[in-house]
Design a protein around this motif. Structure first.
Motif, PDB file in Angstrom:
ATOM      1  N   UNK A 317      75.342 -16.256  72.882  1.00  0.00           N
ATOM      2  CA  UNK A 317      74.442 -15.097  73.442  1.00  0.00           C
ATOM      3  C   UNK A 317      73.416 -14.274  73.825  1.00  0.00           C
ATOM      4  N   UNK A 318      73.695 -12.908  74.046  1.00  0.00           N
ATOM      5  CA  UNK A 318      72.690 -12.328  74.885  1.00  0.00           C
ATOM      6  C   UNK A 318      72.381 -10.513  74.641  1.00  0.00           C
ATOM      7  N   UNK A 319      72.942 -10.440  73.259  1.00  0.00           N
ATOM      8  CA  UNK A 319      72.563  -9.441  73.235  1.00  0.00           C
ATOM      9  C   UNK A 319      71.916  -8.508  72.066  1.00  0.00           C
ATOM     10  N   UNK A 320      71.291  -9.571  71.248  1.00  0.00           N
ATOM     11  CA  UNK A 320      70.309  -8.998  70.640  1.00  0.00           C
ATOM     12  C   UNK A 320      68.972  -8.397  70.514  1.00  0.00           C
ATOM     13  N   UNK A 321      68.051  -7.511  71.042  1.00  0.00           N
ATOM     14  CA  UNK A 321      67.321  -6.629  72.008  1.00  0.00           C
ATOM     15  C   UNK A 321      66.063  -7.576  72.315  1.00  0.00           C
ATOM     16  N   UNK A 322      65.535  -8.144  71.224  1.00  0.00           N
ATOM     17  CA  UNK A 322      64.552  -9.564  71.118  1.00  0.00           C
ATOM     18  C   UNK A 322      65.097 -10.749  72.549  1.00  0.00           C
ATOM     19  N   UNK A 323      66.497 -11.556  72.638  1.00  0.00           N
ATOM     20  CA  UNK A 323      66.486 -11.983  72.798  1.00  0.00           C
ATOM     21  C   UNK A 323      66.938 -11.782  74.283  1.00  0.00           C
ATOM     22  N   UNK A 324      66.925 -10.237  74.432  1.00  0.00           N
ATOM     23  CA  UNK A 324      67.309  -9.869  75.675  1.00  0.00           C
ATOM     24  C   UNK A 324      66.157  -9.894  76.484  1.00  0.00           C
TER      25      UNK A 324
END
Length: 393
Positions: A317-324
């Motif tokens: 997943x790539x939904x967390x703002x930090x991860x993005x």
């Protein structure tokens, strides 16, 4: 991890190696929080007690199977003190069956001859043992008198069994003067690797424990000079660093005038392939409760829990703002990073120090020990960047 010895070899004699693209993240897995020591800078905030809610053996086995599905190339079993886990050997044995590059991160106190023999027979690829100084310095940092001597005994047992052993030292203002002694100790004990970890801020690790910039620079200069001598004399001791990706820029600056310009440019290109900080991309952490984090120092950023969904799904997943941002455009990092000629090498360095110190994960890393004059690109000034001069700590 910054492979200092590797880059030194390439500076001396470029080999033009082939590269394989990583298929999944290296996973650091804190299989429990309990520890037999009480270290001053423990990022896991461990104590010598049991903690509720930790993963069961069945959940651990299921997670290992899923890590294989997620193409994880390397697994580091950490803690707390992982050897205290009642099912440590069952977990490790199942992990080895998945053919991970399997490492153990331990304080070494529990490595008896019997334990060392089992670790060797199970096929552990690497055993990293933490020593944060010599004698009383280590005991002070680790919170127990006699801890140094006990860990050294564990190191000897592991070396005697033919395990690949490394000593890990976290640099602080308390032990900065002993880095040379630590290198000598590695040689005396027949240890194959020395890992200097810069202090990251998490758990009980606070900025007040950190080495000052001058101490850090002195330690890095010492490591570079020592590594050069080791490589020139075909000494097998490997030196690596971690948790401060400014080390790459510092090495390139150190190399000027010592090596041909074409060798330095070649190594710079190798460093670009390496890519610097890999939090949330090439590195992942699973804590003892099953929470998944971008790295071991970000307990506040939870991407999911493996009790609810497998790691492979969470990581895709790539939904967390930090991860993005970690996986896309770190150019959102503010301050000195915008004008830094080493940005593409260090990738913005460690975000946790910025978060803990400035309450802004996208501020320039306050742990960067390079000066403005060293990092700013030609024609770039602090004034036209609209930021303040870097303050030495």
């Amino acid at each position: 991890m910054f492979r200092l010895s590797y880059y030194m070899r390439e500076l001396i004699s470029p080999s033009h190696p082939k590269f394989r693209k990583a298929t999944g993240p290296v996973v650091i897995w804190n299989i429990l929080r309990k520890c037999n020591l009480a270290c001053r800078m423990c990022y896991a905030n461990s104590y010598n007690k049991d903690f509720e809610g930790e993963l069961s053996l069945d959940e651990c086995i299921k997670n290992i199977d899923d890590l294989g599905e997620a193409n994880v190339p390397a697994l580091i079993l950490s803690g707390g003190e992982p050897l205290l886990h009642p099912n440590f050997f069952e977990i490790a044995n199942h992990a080895k069956k998945q053919k991970f590059y399997l490492s153990l991160s331990t304080n070494g106190i529990l490595i008896t001859p019997e334990v060392a023999t089992r670790l060797k027979k199970m096929g552990f690829d690497y055993v990293g043992i933490s020593l944060d100084g010599i004698g009383e310095v280590h005991d002070y940092i680790r919170g127990e008198k006699g801890a140094f001597d006990q860990s050294v005994v564990g190191i000897k047992h592991a070396v005697e069994q033919g395990l690949k052993v490394g000593i890990r030292t976290t640099l602080t203002h308390t032990n900065a003067h002993q880095i040379g002694n630590m290198l000598e100790l590695c040689q005396d004990l027949g240890v194959g690797k020395f890992y200097l970890s810069h202090l990251n801020y998490g758990g009980r690790a606070k900025k007040k424990e950190d080495a000052h910039f001058e101490m850090t620079r002195n330690a890095m200069n010492l490591l570079l000079e020592k590594t050069l001598l080791l490589e020139q004399n075909d000494n097998p001791l490997e030196i690596v660093t971690g948790n401060n990706d400014a080390d790459a820029g510092f090495m390139l600056l150190w190399a000027k005038g010592r090596f041909p310009d074409e060798n330095i440019q070649y190594v710079r290109e190798l460093m670009l392939r390496w890519g610097g900080n890999a939090s949330g991309v090439g590195v992942a952490n699973i804590d003892s409760q099953g929470d998944v984090h971008p790295d071991s120092f970000w307990p506040g950023v939870k991407l999911g829990n493996i009790k609810e969904r497998p790691f492979s799904e969470i990581w895709k997943e790539n939904t967390h703002p930090i991860i993005q941002i970690l996986r896309s455009d770190r150019r959102q990092i503010t301050g000195r990073c915008h004008g830094c000629e080493f940005f593409n090498i260090c990738n913005g360095n460690t975000r946790v120090r910025a978060m803990q110190t400035l309450n802004d994960p996208w501020a320039s890393d306050p742990g960067c020990y390079l000066s403005d004059a060293e990092i700013l690109k030609p024609q770039t000034t602090l004034k036209n960047m609209g930021i303040y001069e870097h303050v030495k700590s």
